[in-house]
Structure formats: C-alpha cells, structure tokens
Write a protein that holds these residues in place. Structure first.
Motif, PDB file in Angstrom:
ATOM      1  N   ASP A   3      11.347 -12.091  -0.160  1.00  0.00           N
ATOM      2  CA  ASP A   3      11.049 -11.195   0.892  1.00  0.00           C
ATOM      3  C   ASP A   3       9.993 -10.441   0.564  1.00  0.00           C
ATOM      4  O   ASP A   3       9.015 -10.100   1.497  1.00  0.00           O
ATOM      5  N   ALA A   4       9.350 -10.201  -0.794  1.00  0.00           N
ATOM      6  CA  ALA A   4       8.435  -9.518  -1.333  1.00  0.00           C
ATOM      7  C   ALA A   4       7.085 -10.559  -0.740  1.00  0.00           C
ATOM      8  O   ALA A   4       6.298  -9.894  -0.336  1.00  0.00           O
ATOM      9  N   ASP A   5       7.223 -11.859  -1.105  1.00  0.00           N
ATOM     10  CA  ASP A   5       6.250 -12.736  -0.574  1.00  0.00           C
ATOM     11  C   ASP A   5       5.873 -12.539   1.132  1.00  0.00           C
ATOM     12  O   ASP A   5       4.733 -12.543   1.580  1.00  0.00           O
ATOM     13  N   GLU A   6       6.871 -12.466   1.958  1.00  0.00           N
ATOM     14  CA  GLU A   6       6.960 -12.556   3.244  1.00  0.00           C
ATOM     15  C   GLU A   6       6.037 -11.124   3.652  1.00  0.00           C
ATOM     16  O   GLU A   6       5.355 -11.187   4.488  1.00  0.00           O
ATOM     17  N   ARG A   7       6.603  -9.881   2.954  1.00  0.00           N
ATOM     18  CA  ARG A   7       5.941  -8.693   3.213  1.00  0.00           C
ATOM     19  C   ARG A   7       4.555  -8.913   2.756  1.00  0.00           C
ATOM     20  O   ARG A   7       3.737  -8.261   3.748  1.00  0.00           O
ATOM     21  N   ARG A   8       3.879  -9.282   1.766  1.00  0.00           N
ATOM     22  CA  ARG A   8       2.484  -9.603   1.312  1.00  0.00           C
ATOM     23  C   ARG A   8       1.799 -10.383   2.375  1.00  0.00           C
ATOM     24  O   ARG A   8       0.757  -9.866   2.795  1.00  0.00           O
ATOM     25  N   SER A  10       2.529 -10.846   5.562  1.00  0.00           N
ATOM     26  CA  SER A  10       2.489 -10.057   6.618  1.00  0.00           C
ATOM     27  C   SER A  10       1.447  -9.013   6.645  1.00  0.00           C
ATOM     28  O   SER A  10       0.703  -8.729   7.607  1.00  0.00           O
ATOM     29  N   LYS A  11       1.552  -8.388   5.472  1.00  0.00           N
ATOM     30  CA  LYS A  11       0.440  -7.471   5.297  1.00  0.00           C
ATOM     31  C   LYS A  11      -0.913  -7.769   5.349  1.00  0.00           C
ATOM     32  O   LYS A  11      -1.800  -7.415   6.018  1.00  0.00           O
ATOM     33  N   GLN A  14      -2.042  -8.634   8.855  1.00  0.00           N
ATOM     34  CA  GLN A  14      -1.953  -7.578  10.220  1.00  0.00           C
ATOM     35  C   GLN A  14      -3.355  -7.381  10.739  1.00  0.00           C
ATOM     36  O   GLN A  14      -4.564  -7.425  10.110  1.00  0.00           O
ATOM     37  N   THR A  38      -0.753 -13.918  -2.708  1.00  0.00           N
ATOM     38  CA  THR A  38      -0.517 -14.209  -1.324  1.00  0.00           C
ATOM     39  C   THR A  38      -1.527 -15.424  -0.801  1.00  0.00           C
ATOM     40  O   THR A  38      -1.016 -16.242   0.158  1.00  0.00           O
ATOM     41  N   GLU A  57       5.039 -17.072   8.172  1.00  0.00           N
ATOM     42  CA  GLU A  57       5.998 -16.877   7.335  1.00  0.00           C
ATOM     43  C   GLU A  57       7.017 -17.897   7.079  1.00  0.00           C
ATOM     44  O   GLU A  57       7.495 -17.930   6.001  1.00  0.00           O
TER      45      GLU A  57
END
Length: 70
Positions: A3-8, A10-11, A14, A38, A57
């Motif tokens: 999940d942390a990788d997905e957030r990175r 995605s960020k 952006q 990332t 992702e």
C-alpha cells in the motif's frame, strides 16, 4: 506492491496527463524528484501505454526490487 508503494507511485504521478507510456511515467517521476524506490517500481513496469494512475498501480510487479534487470 505494498500500500505504501501504491501511495508513492500515485503521488509521484499526480498531475501527469494520461494516457502515458512507460518512458513518460519515468520521466515525469524523475522530474518530480521521486524517491529511488518509486522509480524502481516504475522501471519494472511492462512497456506500453497506461490510461490512468490506477492502471499503473495495478501493473507494477509485487516485488519490483526483484524484477529482472532492475
């Protein structure tokens, strides 16, 4: 991918206009000074065009650090 990788990922993406190919994704993340983890995840993606960050992702390998040639 965690999940942390997905957030990175995605960020890091952006603001990127889609569709975008793998090279576009990497270049955008590099220009935004994404962290090495990332960038490693993005470099592990299969070649091709991606319609949105959700597709990116979903396509990142579960263990990008172990992907061949990365």
């Amino acid at each position: 991918m965690t999940d942390a990788d997905e957030r990175r990922v995605s960020k890091a993406l952006q603001g990127l206009e889609f569709p975008a190919d793998k090279a576009d994704l990497i270049r955008y993340a590099e220009d935004g000074e994404a962290d090495p983890r990332t960038l490693r995840a993005l470099r592990a993606l299969p070649e091709g065009a991606y319609q949105d960050s959700g597709e990116v992702e979903r396509c990142v390998p579960q263990r990008p650090e172990q992907a061949p040639g990365r």
